[in-house]
Design an enzyme around this catalytic site. Structure first.
Site, PDB file in Angstrom:
ATOM      1  N   HIS A  58       0.974  -1.193  -0.011  1.00  0.00           N
ATOM      2  CA  HIS A  58      -0.102  -0.118  -0.082  1.00  0.00           C
ATOM      3  C   HIS A  58       0.891   1.438   0.096  1.00  0.00           C
ATOM      4  O   HIS A  58       2.084   1.134   0.620  1.00  0.00           O
ATOM      5  CB  HIS A  58      -0.935   0.286   1.160  1.00  0.00           C
ATOM      6  CG  HIS A  58      -1.892  -1.031   1.255  1.00  0.00           C
ATOM      7  ND1 HIS A  58      -2.826  -0.885   2.023  1.00  0.00           N
ATOM      8  CD2 HIS A  58      -2.070  -2.300   0.593  1.00  0.00           C
ATOM      9  CE1 HIS A  58      -3.713  -1.852   1.645  1.00  0.00           C
ATOM     10  NE2 HIS A  58      -3.449  -2.840   1.031  1.00  0.00           N
ATOM     11  N   GLU A  60       0.908   3.901   1.872  1.00  0.00           N
ATOM     12  CA  GLU A  60       1.277   4.453   3.045  1.00  0.00           C
ATOM     13  C   GLU A  60       2.463   3.311   3.658  1.00  0.00           C
ATOM     14  O   GLU A  60       3.511   3.927   4.144  1.00  0.00           O
ATOM     15  CB  GLU A  60       0.094   4.328   3.938  1.00  0.00           C
ATOM     16  CG  GLU A  60      -0.984   5.003   3.839  1.00  0.00           C
ATOM     17  CD  GLU A  60      -1.956   4.153   2.976  1.00  0.00           C
ATOM     18  OE1 GLU A  60      -1.540   3.521   2.065  1.00  0.00           O
ATOM     19  OE2 GLU A  60      -3.085   4.232   3.509  1.00  0.00           O
ATOM     20  N   CYS A  88      -6.356   1.841   5.824  1.00  0.00           N
ATOM     21  CA  CYS A  88      -7.059   0.703   6.184  1.00  0.00           C
ATOM     22  C   CYS A  88      -6.437   0.170   7.502  1.00  0.00           C
ATOM     23  O   CYS A  88      -5.462   0.818   8.006  1.00  0.00           O
ATOM     24  CB  CYS A  88      -6.537  -0.349   5.251  1.00  0.00           C
ATOM     25  SG  CYS A  88      -5.095  -0.921   5.273  1.00  0.00           S
TER      26      CYS A  88
END
Length: 158
Positions: A58, A60, A88
């Site tokens: 992801h 991040e 998430c």
């Protein structure tokens, strides 16, 4: 409480640019930019799950990994992460583990948002870290980018 500033919009625009490039590369269009206490760029990334064949790739997570390598430490206090979509649970956990000082995000994620929408990990009893959070920066542009990408995917199956 954090307030919106012109700098937040500048950094979010950069994250949006990364997200758009990810979408063009067949990745879910999410971008992340991590800056230091002096407003300097430390790292940036976009989703790469498909490209890297890695469910943890992801935007991040990748930005945090790069920043940790660049700064030669895992403790990223004083840093701010800008991301186009509310993180998430996995990414929220990584943000807390990295001890980031601030999280600025664009669009809420009504399905898996773990910052304010579905869960609130930063303010939960399991969180040991004080994270300042500001959501909704360039939210319409962030949301529209995601919606358009998913609409295209539904029209043209692989």
């Amino acid at each position: 409480m954090l307030a919106s500033t012109p700098e937040h919009h500048i950094w979010m625009d950069r994250a949006l640019s990364l997200a758009a490039a990810a979408g063009e590369a067949n990745e879910v269009p999410v971008g992340a930019v991590l800056i230091g206490a002096e407003q300097q760029l430390i790292s940036e990334s976009a989703n790469r799950k498909v490209r890297d064949r890695d469910p943890t790739a992801h935007a991040e997570i990748l930005a945090i990994r790069m920043a940790s390598q660049r700064l030669q430490q895992w403790h990223l206090e004083g840093c701010t992460l800008y991301v186009t979509l509310e993180p998430c649970p996995m990414c929220a956990g990584a943000i807390l583990q990295a001890r980031l000082s601030q999280l600025i995000y664009g669009a809420d994620d009504p399905k898996t948002g773990a910052i304010r929408t579905v869960l609130n990990l930063p303010d939960s009893p399991c969180s040991f870290h004080q994270l300042k959070v500001l959501g909704g920066i360039r939210s319409q542009a962030c949301r529209q980018l995601l919606q358009h990408w998913f609409e295209q995917k539904r029209q043209y199956p692989r």
